[in-house]
Design an enzyme around this catalytic site. Structure first.
Site, PDB file in Angstrom:
ATOM      1  N   ARG A  18      47.547  47.441  45.763  1.00  0.00           N
ATOM      2  CA  ARG A  18      48.404  47.406  46.950  1.00  0.00           C
ATOM      3  C   ARG A  18      49.502  48.470  46.916  1.00  0.00           C
ATOM      4  NH1 ARG A  18      49.083  40.945  46.290  1.00  0.00           N
ATOM      5  NH2 ARG A  18      48.507  41.561  44.181  1.00  0.00           N
ATOM      6  N   LYS A  25      50.553  50.366  38.152  1.00  0.00           N
ATOM      7  CA  LYS A  25      51.681  49.771  38.893  1.00  0.00           C
ATOM      8  C   LYS A  25      52.940  49.630  38.046  1.00  0.00           C
ATOM      9  CE  LYS A  25      51.498  45.360  40.134  1.00  0.00           C
ATOM     10  NZ  LYS A  25      51.218  44.176  40.982  1.00  0.00           N
TER      11      LYS A  25
HETATM   12  C1  UD1 Z   1      50.556  36.097  40.163  1.00  0.00           C
HETATM   13  C2  UD1 Z   1      50.369  34.586  39.957  1.00  0.00           C
HETATM   14  C3  UD1 Z   1      51.149  33.831  41.022  1.00  0.00           C
HETATM   15  C4  UD1 Z   1      52.607  34.226  40.952  1.00  0.00           C
HETATM   16  C5  UD1 Z   1      52.788  35.746  41.046  1.00  0.00           C
HETATM   17  C6  UD1 Z   1      54.215  36.108  40.714  1.00  0.00           C
HETATM   18  C7  UD1 Z   1      48.200  34.083  38.935  1.00  0.00           C
HETATM   19  C8  UD1 Z   1      46.787  33.696  39.167  1.00  0.00           C
HETATM   20  N1  UD1 Z   1      48.966  34.268  40.004  1.00  0.00           N
HETATM   21  O1  UD1 Z   1      49.977  36.457  41.400  1.00  0.00           O
HETATM   22  O2  UD1 Z   1      51.029  32.440  40.824  1.00  0.00           O
HETATM   23  O3  UD1 Z   1      53.337  33.590  41.981  1.00  0.00           O
HETATM   24  O4  UD1 Z   1      51.952  36.428  40.108  1.00  0.00           O
HETATM   25  O5  UD1 Z   1      54.493  37.453  40.919  1.00  0.00           O
HETATM   26  O6  UD1 Z   1      48.585  34.219  37.785  1.00  0.00           O
HETATM   27  N2  UD1 Z   1      46.983  41.349  35.486  1.00  0.00           N
HETATM   28  C9  UD1 Z   1      46.225  41.810  34.434  1.00  0.00           C
HETATM   29  N3  UD1 Z   1      44.879  41.628  34.469  1.00  0.00           N
HETATM   30  C10 UD1 Z   1      44.251  41.011  35.489  1.00  0.00           C
HETATM   31  C11 UD1 Z   1      45.028  40.538  36.571  1.00  0.00           C
HETATM   32  C12 UD1 Z   1      46.397  40.727  36.546  1.00  0.00           C
HETATM   33  O7  UD1 Z   1      46.769  42.361  33.471  1.00  0.00           O
HETATM   34  O8  UD1 Z   1      43.021  40.866  35.414  1.00  0.00           O
HETATM   35  C13 UD1 Z   1      48.455  41.538  35.443  1.00  0.00           C
HETATM   36  C14 UD1 Z   1      48.951  42.510  36.491  1.00  0.00           C
HETATM   37  O9  UD1 Z   1      49.085  43.819  35.944  1.00  0.00           O
HETATM   38  C15 UD1 Z   1      50.318  41.943  36.842  1.00  0.00           C
HETATM   39  C16 UD1 Z   1      50.191  40.465  36.550  1.00  0.00           C
HETATM   40  O10 UD1 Z   1      49.068  40.303  35.726  1.00  0.00           O
HETATM   41  O11 UD1 Z   1      51.342  42.492  36.025  1.00  0.00           O
HETATM   42  C17 UD1 Z   1      50.044  39.637  37.816  1.00  0.00           C
HETATM   43  O12 UD1 Z   1      48.890  40.037  38.519  1.00  0.00           O
HETATM   44  P1  UD1 Z   1      48.870  40.139  40.093  1.00  0.00           P
HETATM   45  O13 UD1 Z   1      47.495  40.506  40.501  1.00  0.00           O
HETATM   46  O14 UD1 Z   1      49.988  40.970  40.569  1.00  0.00           O
HETATM   47  O15 UD1 Z   1      49.099  38.588  40.474  1.00  0.00           O
HETATM   48  P2  UD1 Z   1      49.725  38.014  41.818  1.00  0.00           P
HETATM   49  O16 UD1 Z   1      48.700  38.022  42.880  1.00  0.00           O
HETATM   50  O17 UD1 Z   1      51.009  38.672  42.114  1.00  0.00           O
HETATM   51 CA    CA Z   2      52.091  40.442  41.243  1.00  0.00          CA
END
Ligand code: UD1
Ligand code: CA
Length: 451
Positions: A18, A25
């Site tokens: 996004r 990011k």
């Molecule tokens: C996530 C939370 C949500 C919370 C929000 C807060 C989950 C399922 N959801 O959603 O409940 O309210 O953050 O900001 O946990 N990442 C990885 N590997 C992956 C996926 C994500 O390292 O496979 C890392 C991303 O780099 C990021 C973090 O995890 O730093 C959160 O991932 P993101 O996809 O931004 O989650 P949100 O949709 O924001």
């Molecule tokens: Ca996030």
């Protein structure tokens, strides 16, 4: 602080789709520091002795940054991005070290404070098996919602999986969770991917822990420090909150900011008490301003030290390596780069002083330029104490002026000048009596002849 050992797993492997950026990011900056750097700093202050960072497969800039900022941190690569729980498990070898507290944090939630991290750890120390940091917000869109019953945390529902009723909940998941070390690995390994996104959600740990009869609690933090960054607009709003935090702390530490909203800080700006900052000042990285100094309106400082009682600006530019001693003056449209101004030295108007030393109490006249660069190499200009450089002088480096030197205005100085010498680097003025009148007469005659 507690004597419990602590492992923090920082998730930073997400693509940040996004953001529409080539940069990972978490490398986007807040206050000039990549967001992941803010979280690493908070963890360090909060006393997490072990830190594991989960990064994506093509993230060499991120890995290099972590190596510099937190050499003790270990990086683990998550090859397929299958969700936050899957990401946490990429750091499985560190989970097997049996820390008492296991924290999971997100690299895209940069404003979390060490105090709040400590609050999550206190909940664990008080007996919780799982503690989730939540926050209240007027705009919960996109966050996981915390479902509570009689104050107990029952589950976390992601936006995409939530019912209309659940979407109206304003108590949200910050993403920061604390696990008791005894249960962390087994809870994470029990998480499946049966949901709208087909991802392994960290948030499912809550329901699983409840199902096992473990103690699950929520800890409440403020929205300003728990907001996550998914978009450029959220990056900007986080930056705005960070700037407010820096302004507040500068004022709490005894600085006067005449118009706080117009002063912009770097994450590492250091202002001592009794510094006055006027309107529209920008601090880039690495600035220290000593007590009693004044930074006047519309000045830009970066990599600079300003000594006690000095006055900079209005409209001054201090670039990296500018070191101003006590009681110096750098005035309007003066640029200083990699140059030292010793006590009481002045350059009040329209100058470029680069790669130089200006001795104590010397005065640099308006429009003076150090010619420090020949297109290939940089050269140094040295000016001793108590010297006076007349306006519009050009100092062609390398060149040395001694103490008590006087340079006549408009000089081009190419040779060294000894102590107490007077240097003229320009041709002598010629005056012809009535010469202007004679010239006008001749020019008029030429014009008449042509017409
Ligand atoms: C996530 C939370 C949500 C919370 C929000 C807060 C989950 C399922 N959801 O959603 O409940 O309210 O953050 O900001 O946990 N990442 C990885 N590997 C992956 C996926 C994500 O390292 O496979 C890392 C991303 O780099 C990021 C973090 O995890 O730093 C959160 O991932 P993101 O996809 O931004 O989650 P949100 O949709 O924001
Ligand atoms: Ca996030």
């Amino acid at each position: 602080m507690t004597s419990r050992s602590c492992l923090s797993i920082l998730l930073a492997a997400g693509l940040g789709t996004r953001m529409k950026s080539d940069l990972p990011k978490v490398m986007h900056e807040i206050g000039g520091l990549p967001m992941v750097g803010h979280v690493l700093n908070a963890l360090q202050t909060a006393g997490s002795e072990k830190v594991s960072v989960v990064i994506g497969p093509e993230a060499s800039t991120l890995q290099d940054f972590i190596g510099q900022q937190a050499p003790h941190a270990r990086c683990y690569v998550q090859h397929d991005r299958l969700g936050t729980a899957h990401a946490a498990l990429a750091a499985k070898p560190s989970l097997e070290l049996n820390a008492d507290d296991v924290l999971v944090l997100f690299g895209d939630t940069p404003l979390v404070t060490p105090e709040t991290v400590a609050k999550v750890r206190q909940a664990l120390a008080a007996g919780a098996d799982l503690a989730v940091l939540g926050f209240e917000t007027g705009n919960p869109f996109g966050y996981g919602r915390l479902l509570t019953e009689n104050g107990r945390l029952v589950a976390i529902r992601e936006e995409k999986d939530a019912s209309d009723e659940e979407r109206r909940i304003t108590f949200c998941n910050s993403g920061i969770m604390g696990f008791s070390g005894a249960h962390a690995l087994s809870l994470l390994e029990a998480i499946g991917n049966d949901n709208a996104k087909g991802e392994y959600y960290l948030t499912d740990a809550v329901e699983i822990a409840n199902g096992r009869g473990l103690s699950v609690v929520s800890v409440t933090g403020s929205q300003s420090e728990t907001q996550g960054i998914n978009t450029r607009a959220q990056l900007a709003s986080c930056e705005a909150d960070f700037q407010d935090r820096m302004r507040r702390s500068a004022m709490d530490n005894g600085c006067t900011l005449l118009a706080p909203q117009t002063v912009f800080f770097s994450h590492d700006t250091q202002l001592e008490a009794d510094v006055i900052v006027e309107q529209n000042v920008v601090f880039g990285a690495g600035v220290k301003v000593t007590s009693g100094a004044q930074i006047r309106a519309f000045s830009h400082l970066e990599g600079a030290v300003v000594g006690a009682g000095s006055v900079v600006g209005p409209y001054a530019r201090l670039r990296p390596g500018a070191v101003l001693g006590a009681d110096t003056r750098i005035g309007n449209f003066v640029e200083v780069k990699n140059a030292t101004f010793e006590t009481g030295a002045k350059a009040n108007h329209l100058s470029y002083i680069g790669d130089a030393r200006v001795g104590a109490k010397s005065n640099i006249g308006a429009g003076t330029i150090t010619c420090n660069y020949d297109g290939f190499l940089k050269h140094k200009t040295e000016i001793g104490a108590g010297s006076f450089v007349g306006s519009n002088s050009t100092l062609v480096a390398p060149v040395k002026l001694g103490d008590g030197v006087f340079v006549a205005a408009g000089s081009v100085i190419t040779d060294d000048v000894a102590h107490d010498a007077l240097a003229f680097g320009r041709s002598r003025q010629v005056v012809r009596d009535s010469g202007a009148k004679d010239l006008r007469k001749r020019l008029r005659a030429e014009k008449d002849e042509k017409s």
